[in-house]
Scaffold this active site. Structure first.
Site, short mmCIF file in Angstrom:
data_model
loop_
_atom_site.label_atom_id
_atom_site.label_comp_id
_atom_site.label_asym_id
_atom_site.label_seq_id
_atom_site.Cartn_x
_atom_site.Cartn_y
_atom_site.Cartn_z
N GLY A 15 0.79 -1.23 0.00
CA GLY A 15 0.00 0.00 0.00
C GLY A 15 0.82 1.28 0.00
N SER A 16 2.03 1.23 -0.58
CA SER A 16 2.80 2.49 -0.65
C SER A 16 2.09 3.48 -1.58
CB SER A 16 4.24 2.25 -1.09
OG SER A 16 4.30 1.85 -2.43
N ASN A 17 1.42 2.98 -2.61
CA ASN A 17 0.65 3.89 -3.47
C ASN A 17 -0.53 4.48 -2.70
OD1 ASN A 17 1.46 4.19 -6.47
ND2 ASN A 17 1.93 2.06 -5.96
N ARG A 66 -15.10 -16.74 -9.10
CA ARG A 66 -14.69 -15.35 -9.31
C ARG A 66 -15.87 -14.40 -9.39
NH1 ARG A 66 -9.53 -13.85 -10.56
NH2 ARG A 66 -8.22 -15.65 -10.85
N MET A 91 -3.84 -7.34 -6.85
CA MET A 91 -3.31 -8.40 -7.69
C MET A 91 -4.37 -9.47 -7.97
SD MET A 91 -0.60 -6.83 -8.01
CE MET A 91 0.89 -7.58 -8.60
N ASN A 108 -6.04 1.45 -13.04
CA ASN A 108 -4.99 0.62 -12.46
C ASN A 108 -3.64 1.29 -12.69
OD1 ASN A 108 -3.78 -1.77 -11.35
ND2 ASN A 108 -3.31 -2.46 -13.42
N HIS A 110 0.46 0.24 -13.16
CA HIS A 110 1.27 -0.95 -13.44
C HIS A 110 2.74 -0.52 -13.60
CE1 HIS A 110 2.29 -4.93 -14.78
NE2 HIS A 110 2.92 -4.39 -15.82
N SER A 137 2.73 3.00 -15.71
CA SER A 137 1.60 3.43 -16.53
C SER A 137 0.32 3.40 -15.69
CB SER A 137 1.38 2.46 -17.70
OG SER A 137 2.58 2.21 -18.40
N LEU A 145 -5.52 -8.64 -18.22
CA LEU A 145 -4.51 -8.20 -17.25
C LEU A 145 -3.66 -7.04 -17.79
CD1 LEU A 145 -3.13 -8.97 -14.49
CD2 LEU A 145 -1.53 -10.29 -15.86
N ASP A 146 -3.61 -5.95 -17.01
CA ASP A 146 -2.77 -4.79 -17.33
C ASP A 146 -2.99 -4.28 -18.76
OD1 ASP A 146 -1.64 -5.05 -14.76
OD2 ASP A 146 -0.22 -6.53 -15.51
N GLU A 175 5.56 6.35 -9.39
CA GLU A 175 4.14 5.98 -9.22
C GLU A 175 3.48 6.88 -8.18
OE1 GLU A 175 4.02 1.21 -10.24
OE2 GLU A 175 4.00 1.81 -8.15
#
Ligand code: GAR
Length: 223
Positions: A15-17, A66, A91, A108, A110, A137, A145-146, A175
């Protein structure tokens, strides 16, 4: 007076972002309404708790399907009544039902210059390939994915002395400047997505999004 732009943050780990988003929320006029993790014990939840932000754990391990996991996730997010859903180290591959439901409101970050190096271990793979440049990005999220339309990228130079850890630190530092800025753009209603093209200030962006160099982003963040 317009109401505050509300954001939900989804994460799986450190969780640094999230921390960077918390730091800038007042200054950039958005509010983190809630943090949701699919992983019990994610440090990002501790960061949310310390900042007095509502937080929720929805352990994916409890769900074999899911679709059911994603519909439970939607319930939590919708209760928060947010304008934007922000994945910050979340993730999980999401179902098409989920990504369609939040189309245009789900982003998101990435750690690569997309569309190159989707997936895991981007820093290691970039070094192994002998790249000279790397970066991060921000993009609209899709079930792939991404993937999804790219909003902005920031590039960093790779030096011969770099290793996986130093490169990760360089990229994450960028980021932490880029993601709050992009959310500010959303809060100011400057970003739209039309037919898979991203528009900034009513002008279409190139397919690789808005480009920042490391230095430009540092200057922008100071300004
Ligand atoms: C970030 O570097 C983010 O770009 C990456 O996970 C890290 C989370 O760090 N996301 C992805 O790889 C998504 N495919 P954080 O938990 O310290 O914010």
């Amino acid at each position: 007076m317009p109401s505050t732009f509300r954001v939900a943050v989804l994460l799986s780990g450190n969780g640094s972002n999230l921390q960077a988003l918390i730091h800038k929320q007042k200054h950039f006029n958005y509010q983190i309404a809630g943090v949701i993790s699919n992983c019990v014990g994610a440090f990002g939840l501790v960061r949310a708790e310390k900042a007095g932000i509502d937080h929720y754990t929805l352990p994916h391990k409890n769900y074999t399907d899911r679709k059911i996991f994603d519909s439970e996730l939607i319930k939590i997010i919708d209760n928060l009544q947010v304008d934007l859903v922000v994945m910050a180290g979340f993730m999980r591959i999401l179902t098409a039902d989920f990504t369609r439901y939040y189309q245009g409101k789900l982003i998101n970050i990435h750690p690569s210059l997309l569309p190159a190096y989707r997936g895991l271990n981007t820093h290691r793979r970039v070094l192994e390939a002998g790249e000279k440049q790397h970066g991060a990005s921000v993009h609209f999220a899709t079930e792939e994915l991404d993937a999804g339309a790219i909003i902005a990228r920031v590039s960093v130079q790779i030096s011969p002395a770099d290793n996986e850890l130093s490169l990760k630190q360089k990229v994450q530092q960028m980021e932490h400047l880029l993601y709050p800025l992009i959310i500010k753009w959303f809060a100011e209603n400057r970003i739209q997505q039309k037919n898979n093209v991203v528009w900034l200030d009513n002008k279409p962006l190139p397919s690789l999004g808005y480009q920042y160099t490391h230095q430009q982003l540092i200057n922008q963040a100071k300004g």
